[in-house]
Design a protein around this motif. Structure first.
Motif, short mmCIF file in Angstrom:
data_model
loop_
_atom_site.label_atom_id
_atom_site.label_comp_id
_atom_site.label_asym_id
_atom_site.label_seq_id
_atom_site.Cartn_x
_atom_site.Cartn_y
_atom_site.Cartn_z
N LEU A 152 0.83 -1.21 0.00
CA LEU A 152 0.00 0.00 0.00
C LEU A 152 0.86 1.26 0.00
N ARG A 153 1.91 1.27 0.82
CA ARG A 153 2.76 2.46 0.92
C ARG A 153 3.50 2.73 -0.39
N ASN A 154 3.75 1.69 -1.18
CA ASN A 154 4.40 1.90 -2.48
C ASN A 154 3.46 2.56 -3.49
N HIS A 155 2.16 2.44 -3.27
CA HIS A 155 1.21 2.95 -4.26
C HIS A 155 0.44 4.20 -3.81
N PHE A 156 0.36 4.43 -2.51
CA PHE A 156 -0.46 5.54 -2.00
C PHE A 156 0.28 6.27 -0.89
N PRO A 157 0.06 7.59 -0.76
CA PRO A 157 0.63 8.32 0.38
C PRO A 157 -0.04 7.88 1.69
N ASN A 158 0.73 7.92 2.78
CA ASN A 158 0.21 7.49 4.08
C ASN A 158 -1.08 8.21 4.47
N GLU A 160 -3.41 9.40 2.60
CA GLU A 160 -4.54 8.88 1.82
C GLU A 160 -4.98 7.51 2.35
N ILE A 161 -4.01 6.67 2.70
CA ILE A 161 -4.33 5.36 3.26
C ILE A 161 -5.06 5.55 4.59
N GLN A 163 -6.99 7.82 5.57
CA GLN A 163 -8.39 8.25 5.42
C GLN A 163 -9.32 7.04 5.39
N HIS A 164 -8.85 5.93 4.83
CA HIS A 164 -9.67 4.72 4.72
C HIS A 164 -9.38 3.74 5.85
#
Length: 173
Positions: A152-158, A160-161, A163-164
Protein backbone atom coordinates in the motif's frame (compact mmCIF):
# COMPACT_ATOMS: atom_id res chain seq x y z
CA UNK A 1 -11.02 -9.37 -19.82
CA UNK A 2 -11.44 -9.49 -16.05
CA UNK A 3 -10.04 -7.20 -13.42
CA UNK A 4 -7.87 -9.27 -11.14
CA UNK A 5 -9.20 -9.28 -7.58
CA UNK A 6 -7.31 -10.30 -4.48
CA UNK A 7 -8.41 -10.57 -0.88
CA UNK A 8 -5.46 -9.97 1.44
CA UNK A 9 -5.78 -11.84 4.74
CA UNK A 10 -3.26 -11.28 7.51
CA UNK A 11 -2.47 -14.46 9.40
CA UNK A 12 -4.23 -15.09 12.70
CA UNK A 13 -2.79 -14.28 16.12
CA UNK A 14 0.48 -16.11 16.47
CA UNK A 15 2.34 -17.61 19.38
CA UNK A 16 5.19 -15.39 20.54
CA UNK A 17 8.52 -16.44 19.08
CA UNK A 18 10.17 -17.22 15.78
CA UNK A 19 7.23 -18.37 13.65
CA UNK A 20 5.82 -20.70 16.28
CA UNK A 21 2.48 -20.93 14.48
CA UNK A 22 -0.95 -19.81 15.57
CA UNK A 23 -2.21 -19.44 19.10
CA UNK A 24 -5.60 -20.90 20.01
CA UNK A 25 -7.14 -17.50 19.29
CA UNK A 26 -5.37 -17.44 15.91
CA UNK A 27 -6.81 -20.84 15.01
CA UNK A 28 -10.29 -19.57 15.89
CA UNK A 29 -9.69 -16.48 13.77
CA UNK A 30 -8.66 -18.66 10.80
CA UNK A 31 -11.80 -20.77 11.15
CA UNK A 32 -14.09 -17.74 11.44
CA UNK A 33 -12.42 -16.11 8.44
CA UNK A 34 -12.85 -19.32 6.46
CA UNK A 35 -16.52 -19.54 7.42
CA UNK A 36 -17.13 -15.96 6.34
CA UNK A 37 -15.30 -16.31 3.01
CA UNK A 38 -16.81 -19.72 2.20
CA UNK A 39 -20.29 -18.26 2.72
CA UNK A 40 -19.52 -15.11 0.73
CA UNK A 41 -18.07 -17.05 -2.24
CA UNK A 42 -20.23 -20.16 -2.03
CA UNK A 43 -21.88 -19.54 -5.40
CA UNK A 44 -18.93 -18.18 -7.37
CA UNK A 45 -15.95 -19.90 -5.75
CA UNK A 46 -12.45 -18.47 -5.66
CA UNK A 47 -9.59 -18.55 -8.16
CA UNK A 48 -7.13 -19.84 -5.58
CA UNK A 49 -5.93 -19.83 -2.00
CA UNK A 50 -2.28 -18.81 -1.78
CA UNK A 51 -0.18 -18.45 1.36
CA UNK A 52 3.23 -17.38 2.55
CA UNK A 53 5.53 -20.24 3.48
CA UNK A 54 5.73 -19.14 7.12
CA UNK A 55 3.96 -21.39 9.62
CA UNK A 56 1.54 -18.79 10.98
CA UNK A 57 0.27 -17.97 7.48
CA UNK A 58 0.12 -21.61 6.38
CA UNK A 59 -1.95 -22.54 9.45
CA UNK A 60 -4.30 -19.64 8.73
CA UNK A 61 -4.68 -20.74 5.10
CA UNK A 62 -5.31 -24.33 6.22
CA UNK A 63 -8.12 -23.10 8.50
CA UNK A 64 -9.66 -21.18 5.62
CA UNK A 65 -9.22 -24.12 3.24
CA UNK A 66 -11.03 -26.43 5.62
CA UNK A 67 -14.13 -24.23 5.55
CA UNK A 68 -14.07 -24.37 1.72
CA UNK A 69 -14.07 -28.19 1.86
CA UNK A 70 -10.29 -28.59 2.07
CA UNK A 71 -9.47 -26.91 -1.22
CA UNK A 72 -5.79 -26.92 -2.23
CA UNK A 73 -3.50 -24.28 -0.76
CA UNK A 74 -0.59 -23.01 -2.85
CA UNK A 75 2.50 -21.89 -0.94
CA UNK A 76 4.43 -18.93 -2.32
CA UNK A 77 7.61 -17.73 -0.55
CA UNK A 78 7.23 -14.34 -2.29
CA UNK A 79 4.42 -13.64 0.20
CA UNK A 80 6.80 -13.82 3.19
CA UNK A 81 6.86 -11.00 5.69
CA UNK A 82 9.27 -8.20 4.85
CA UNK A 83 11.48 -9.05 7.84
CA UNK A 84 11.36 -12.00 10.21
CA UNK A 85 13.07 -12.32 13.53
CA UNK A 86 16.13 -14.52 13.12
CA UNK A 87 16.10 -14.63 9.31
CA UNK A 88 19.43 -12.85 8.99
CA UNK A 89 21.01 -14.20 12.18
CA UNK A 90 19.37 -17.07 14.10
CA UNK A 91 20.85 -15.67 17.34
CA UNK A 92 19.56 -12.14 16.73
CA UNK A 93 18.19 -10.66 19.97
CA UNK A 94 14.53 -9.71 19.64
CA UNK A 95 15.30 -6.17 20.84
CA UNK A 96 17.73 -5.69 17.92
CA UNK A 97 15.18 -7.03 15.45
CA UNK A 98 12.45 -4.81 16.89
CA UNK A 99 14.68 -1.73 16.72
CA UNK A 100 15.55 -2.45 13.07
CA UNK A 101 11.89 -3.13 12.18
CA UNK A 102 10.84 0.24 13.62
CA UNK A 103 13.71 2.03 11.86
CA UNK A 104 12.57 0.58 8.51
CA UNK A 105 9.09 2.00 9.06
CA UNK A 106 10.60 5.50 8.92
CA UNK A 107 13.44 4.88 6.46
CA UNK A 108 11.87 2.66 3.82
CA UNK A 109 15.17 2.28 1.94
CA UNK A 110 17.03 0.96 5.00
CA UNK A 111 18.08 -2.67 4.92
CA UNK A 112 20.42 -4.80 6.93
CA UNK A 113 22.69 -7.48 5.41
CA UNK A 114 20.65 -10.31 3.91
CA UNK A 115 17.36 -8.38 4.11
CA UNK A 116 15.46 -6.26 1.64
CA UNK A 117 14.18 -2.75 2.23
CA UNK A 118 10.54 -2.00 2.98
CA UNK A 119 10.14 -0.63 -0.54
CA UNK A 120 11.63 -3.78 -2.05
CA UNK A 121 9.33 -6.03 -0.04
CA UNK A 122 6.26 -4.17 -1.33
CA UNK A 123 7.61 -4.49 -4.87
CA UNK A 124 8.12 -8.24 -4.35
CA UNK A 125 4.50 -8.67 -3.27
CA UNK A 126 3.30 -6.50 -6.16
CA UNK A 127 5.18 -8.66 -8.72
CA UNK A 128 3.71 -11.80 -7.18
CA UNK A 129 0.15 -10.46 -7.35
CA UNK A 130 0.65 -9.18 -10.90
CA UNK A 131 1.80 -12.65 -11.99
CA UNK A 132 -1.50 -14.30 -11.00
CA UNK A 133 -3.56 -15.48 -13.99
CA UNK A 134 -6.62 -13.42 -14.89
CA UNK A 135 -9.82 -14.84 -13.42
CA UNK A 136 -13.26 -13.45 -12.70
CA UNK A 137 -13.12 -15.01 -9.23
CA UNK A 138 -10.99 -13.52 -6.45
CA UNK A 139 -7.75 -14.95 -5.12
CA UNK A 140 -7.41 -15.26 -1.35
CA UNK A 141 -3.88 -14.32 -0.33
CA UNK A 142 -2.77 -15.18 3.22
CA UNK A 143 0.28 -13.28 4.33
CA UNK A 144 1.61 -10.70 6.72
CA UNK A 145 0.66 -7.21 7.82
CA UNK A 146 4.08 -5.68 7.24
CA UNK A 147 4.39 -6.64 3.59
CA UNK A 148 0.74 -5.79 2.91
CA UNK A 149 1.39 -2.34 4.40
CA UNK A 150 4.47 -1.87 2.22
CA UNK A 151 2.48 -2.75 -0.90
CA UNK A 152 0.00 0.00 0.00
CA UNK A 153 2.76 2.46 0.92
CA UNK A 154 4.40 1.90 -2.48
CA UNK A 155 1.21 2.95 -4.26
CA UNK A 156 -0.46 5.54 -2.00
CA UNK A 157 0.63 8.32 0.38
CA UNK A 158 0.21 7.49 4.08
CA UNK A 159 -2.36 10.25 4.63
CA UNK A 160 -4.54 8.88 1.82
CA UNK A 161 -4.33 5.36 3.26
CA UNK A 162 -5.15 6.69 6.74
CA UNK A 163 -8.39 8.25 5.42
CA UNK A 164 -9.67 4.72 4.72
CA UNK A 165 -7.75 2.92 7.46
CA UNK A 166 -7.31 5.21 10.50
CA UNK A 167 -5.15 2.62 12.30
CA UNK A 168 -2.73 2.39 9.36
CA UNK A 169 0.09 4.59 10.70
CA UNK A 170 0.48 2.13 13.59
CA UNK A 171 0.43 -1.01 11.41
CA UNK A 172 3.41 -3.23 11.99
CA UNK A 173 4.48 -1.68 15.29
Amino acid sequence: MFMKRVILIRHGKQEHGKDEGLSQLGKQQATRTGLYLAEKYRDTGIAGLITSDLKRAKETADGISHEFGDIPVTTNPALRERMNWGDGDPDEPFEDFSRLWNATLHDRELKSPGRESSIESGERLDRSLQSLPEDERPYIIVGHGGIFAELLRNHFPNDEIAQHMPHFPDIGQ
